[in-house]
Design an enzyme around this catalytic site. Sequence first.
Site, mmCIF file in Angstrom:
data_model
loop_
_atom_site.group_PDB
_atom_site.id
_atom_site.type_symbol
_atom_site.label_atom_id
_atom_site.label_comp_id
_atom_site.label_asym_id
_atom_site.label_seq_id
_atom_site.Cartn_x
_atom_site.Cartn_y
_atom_site.Cartn_z
ATOM 1 N N GLY A 121 -45.403 -41.533 -23.991
ATOM 2 C CA GLY A 121 -44.073 -41.181 -24.461
ATOM 3 C C GLY A 121 -43.913 -39.680 -24.584
ATOM 4 O O GLY A 121 -44.897 -38.925 -24.573
ATOM 5 N N CYS A 122 -42.673 -39.237 -24.713
ATOM 6 C CA CYS A 122 -42.404 -37.799 -24.768
ATOM 7 C C CYS A 122 -42.945 -37.181 -26.061
ATOM 8 O O CYS A 122 -43.583 -36.127 -26.024
ATOM 9 C CB CYS A 122 -40.912 -37.533 -24.618
ATOM 10 N N PHE A 123 -42.692 -37.831 -27.198
ATOM 11 C CA PHE A 123 -43.192 -37.278 -28.460
ATOM 12 C C PHE A 123 -44.724 -37.244 -28.491
ATOM 13 O O PHE A 123 -45.313 -36.220 -28.870
ATOM 14 C CB PHE A 123 -42.670 -38.099 -29.644
#
Lengths: 354, 354, 354, 354
Positions: D156-158
């Site tokens: 995921g991006c986070f």
Amino acid sequence: MANKRVAVIGASGYGGLQTLRLLHQHPALDISFLGGERSSGKRWSELVPFLPLAGDPVVQTPDPDAIAAAADYAVLSLPNGLAAQLVPPLLQRGVRVVDLSADYRFSSLGRWQEVYASEALEVPRSDDDLCAEAVYGLPEWEADAIRTARLIAAPGCFPTASLLGLLPFLNQGLIDTTGIVIDAKTGTSGGGRAAKEHLLLAECSEAVAPYGVVGHRHTSEIEQLASRVAGHEIQLQFTPHLMPMVRGLLATVYCRLRDPGLTAEDCVTLLASAYRQAPCVEVLPVGTYPSTKWVRQTNRALLSVQVDRRTGQLIVMAAIDNLVKGQAGQGVQCLNLMAGLEPTAGLPLLPFYP
Amino acid sequence: MANKRVAVIGASGYGGLQTLRLLHQHPALDISFLGGERSSGKRWSELVPFLPLAGDPVVQTPDPDAIAAAADYAVLSLPNGLAAQLVPPLLQRGVRVVDLSADYRFSSLGRWQEVYASEALEVPRSDDDLCAEAVYGLPEWEADAIRTARLIAAPGCFPTASLLGLLPFLNQGLIDTTGIVIDAKTGTSGGGRAAKEHLLLAECSEAVAPYGVVGHRHTSEIEQLASRVAGHEIQLQFTPHLMPMVRGLLATVYCRLRDPGLTAEDCVTLLASAYRQAPCVEVLPVGTYPSTKWVRQTNRALLSVQVDRRTGQLIVMAAIDNLVKGQAGQGVQCLNLMAGLEPTAGLPLLPFYP
Amino acid sequence: MANKRVAVIGASGYGGLQTLRLLHQHPALDISFLGGERSSGKRWSELVPFLPLAGDPVVQTPDPDAIAAAADYAVLSLPNGLAAQLVPPLLQRGVRVVDLSADYRFSSLGRWQEVYASEALEVPRSDDDLCAEAVYGLPEWEADAIRTARLIAAPGCFPTASLLGLLPFLNQGLIDTTGIVIDAKTGTSGGGRAAKEHLLLAECSEAVAPYGVVGHRHTSEIEQLASRVAGHEIQLQFTPHLMPMVRGLLATVYCRLRDPGLTAEDCVTLLASAYRQAPCVEVLPVGTYPSTKWVRQTNRALLSVQVDRRTGQLIVMAAIDNLVKGQAGQGVQCLNLMAGLEPTAGLPLLPFYP
Amino acid sequence: MANKRVAVIGASGYGGLQTLRLLHQHPALDISFLGGERSSGKRWSELVPFLPLAGDPVVQTPDPDAIAAAADYAVLSLPNGLAAQLVPPLLQRGVRVVDLSADYRFSSLGRWQEVYASEALEVPRSDDDLCAEAVYGLPEWEADAIRTARLIAAPGCFPTASLLGLLPFLNQGLIDTTGIVIDAKTGTSGGGRAAKEHLLLAECSEAVAPYGVVGHRHTSEIEQLASRVAGHEIQLQFTPHLMPMVRGLLATVYCRLRDPGLTAEDCVTLLASAYRQAPCVEVLPVGTYPSTKWVRQTNRALLSVQVDRRTGQLIVMAAIDNLVKGQAGQGVQCLNLMAGLEPTAGLPLLPFYP
């Protein structure tokens, strides 16, 4: 074939940053000289930590001899009036120049002085001959002259979009040449990187406003080429508006069709034909209207037309990225032609969306 | 004098939220009924936690009897086509109505059906008499009729700005009525609160694009009143553009002066005279151009003019907040007139800047 | 009772513009003097065409005698260091002062000099007594002192949000006072109206970045009152971030609950109780998190809490408008208390949404 | 060597658009199949007029046999839960898969089901073996496993930004593993292209707000790899915030140094050493803080650190483009490794600024 060497003068403004970004990934052009007055002597990475260049070059004073020793071409991204000091010595030393400023956009020094009268020049200009010699760097209309030119005056952002939309119709004599209205919208990066109150985010976010209403300098620049292509003097209405966004430029052009029977589809055909050889121009199908976001950070111009049968008006819409096709990308497109490369070499044509 | 009671129907859309915000602080009007179909039965604070209303009312089904029992006036902020179901029973019960939708903006049902043909109506309309009776709620031009009207059709946001700029010149016969071009720019809140892909921040941030080119519905609305004021049928060009901002609307109007000797100063004088009695309209001095930010969250319209002596064109610029003077604030301004109050009662005229 | 007269000094910056906007519609306070060095002698409408003030006053040199003749109170919206020149003579002449700068936010001159060491003062300060006398203008915690104060130091925007969230927990001894982290996000208007490159729209749109990491001046300001309320010295982590928006400030505060059995609901109850008498503070229900948009252009602070049972951490979120509750609105709230008015007199509490 | 053939499934969402944009200019990977359920049978240019692909392919139903016939690799950009239907048949047919969804990010199906319990699956999953087999596609930490993997779960991006900042310190045992706080800020494009009210420009412009406070799904994803690298279970605080911008993600990580003598310079040295072989990660000098704008539309991660001697805290800041290094670019980086190419092949590392 060895890569050509390019000097970029005025590297840390927005025009310079785009030029460097494009040249850095260019397959056949190399950045060989980085010039700047104020930042002379500094390592590039100190100035612009987010755009690492190979070898982390030192910015140098833009001395004509040094530039000529290092480069075949020079791209000048300087404030109006400053390029005119550097161009004559560079040409004398055999460096071919793409000037992103307005200094050589008019075919005579007198005309330039009328339009840019308010610029306070430190050094008076007398290079009327170079004004006459300079080629207007709109590759879709001046490709042959660009290929062999010593000096290119890259067009302004508003003229680029406006002219790409208008010229095919003027060229074919299809529209009334009186009453043309260009309502243009631009992002704030067109105002440059120098700090100005009216370009603060707090001032121009959530704000749309006209400026330079009647008499904006780009009016004269548009009229010069429009008149030449039409074959007679044209005076038109040009009104820029500042948009709450960084980049992107849309010109909405209103004019009257001479033949009321022409349809929007006819006009699309005409535009597509005019730009058949132009890889950076794309004509949208009738009913699809261009968003500036579709061309962001590309060298593409998107054109669209619509016709109102009730009023007889033709509406031409042209979207570009003001800093790429409207400035640095167009400069690189000219360099490509001058260097005998593909016109789109090194130029991005697809956006990262959204 | 006791405060008048106002029902707001369709409270959680943008039009409803503005109306509530304005009425909540109004010195002489009280919110007495909150109506909504989907949110019926819910406490207001559950729906809109950030806009606490006194007493935290429960949203009710917009039943005409219930509304009539609770309110003297009703503001309808409903999708096109729905207001027309509620207006007849409300008028029958003596409730005076300000309708923010387009349902009664045309003076005949036939005209409405032509323009809004694509609206799928669940209940067919037959209220041609109400279309004829409804008063177009532009207080600067219809104040007397508004004061005594039973039914107000509040103008669209684009027509409000465009007409405020154009009508004084049409009224005095000073401009050519052919060839008028209105290039308009609006924030995305004009598209309403319902989720639509093209109104996502990711889609419309850093983007400017035209839409509805030729044939946008507001064209007909503008032409209707423009024609009446001019005394003959007018057809004009209207092109809206979507801006990357929430609120604000700018109309840039291009037309040709009949008398080439008229100056921008003359035009300012004319506008100022036309709006002498209009506390929500302000005319800027020549050379000052309106930003939408200057009117944000106010009920003010800012007008500016410029004249191009070369081309004979008059450029009129009009900036409003599309949700206040372009919608809910204009509705409250009408309510004020209907209730015999000062036109600006409860209406903000100064922006929080920036 | 006659309205009190207020002088606003430094009127055309953002703090001044908000103050004028609020006072212009205030029921019990009048703007009686407009002071500014640079714009002295100019009509207000020339400076700020979009915020018309009654009578279109002329900006005057902020001479203490002239101010004292015209006003009971003065709001100073000046750069740090300049207020300290004006405050002593104003107090001597009986004018009560609300200072929006940082000059009197520390209880000793020595502490101020440590924190603001980098400010180049033209006139050296020696007003340690006034530093000690000045009341910190956070009405929710200092209301009694504010009512009778001669000199108010209005808090910074970051401290306002951070302290409103933290103090109730410190006051009750419910959290560990080591390891507190405040991660704050602010709009660009906090940087003021003077032109700075890093605040250009082109630079800060589509950008989020931290700044002043470790050692930002507001750290000391937060620690001063936090320590006093906790009863012992506290050192905490404060990191501001610049957001691509004009106004709004969110502080997300992380700390550790002493009693792991406390729930988010308990914490909401505690906060609600602490702010029962505070009409500008609202505590949201558990699970509803504040958006800065919900408080934009209002004097309201929205608080919300959440508890992580796994980690034992309490997260407190506080949203304000940095220019209203974080600056000018708070100043007016203090004026209200000083003048014996309702604390919310003339202050907007509901936003125009969106 | 012939170019490898890549299928892109789910092409018109934001992840798909980025993947196509990157592959379109990739020197060694070709787009050989375009898959989508809803748009099956349509020409690409009808769906996405602004991103012309060579040959204007027709979108096809993502049938495993058809994909296997056309492609060596598949990139899946599908909603959570849908990838798990397509992955088993693709692997069976010898297609190596990069999955951009969350379906295989956890090392057991049970863990996935705990975290993604709320996803309504049409087809129940039983592929616990694939969950165990899938390699977490963070090339800076899993390069060897990625090279030979059949199935990549792109992070995921986070987690990408958070882990790049945290892992070197966890790996070396330099920080307390309790009390870690990650305060993250993201643009709205992370919410995808489907229309949602809270992602409208009108809603999220001029707004900053936390969401998913305590228990956001990315918490578990971060903790899984952080725990493995640290060698013991870690529980940390992760709070995402929505920013008024399209793209970009900043993670500000707060933790406590075990050795209070470590300086920011020491930490920079450590990070630089950890990422010496990582061409997409750059460590900034002490005092330079990353802006998301500096990495926009690039596959670069910028890291910066600061140390507060007073509090003993280490602050790590990590900026990425959420759709490139946080999603599609990372996927291509994995493809590069799987195909034996340079990790940065076809990946932009320099931004167009501004």
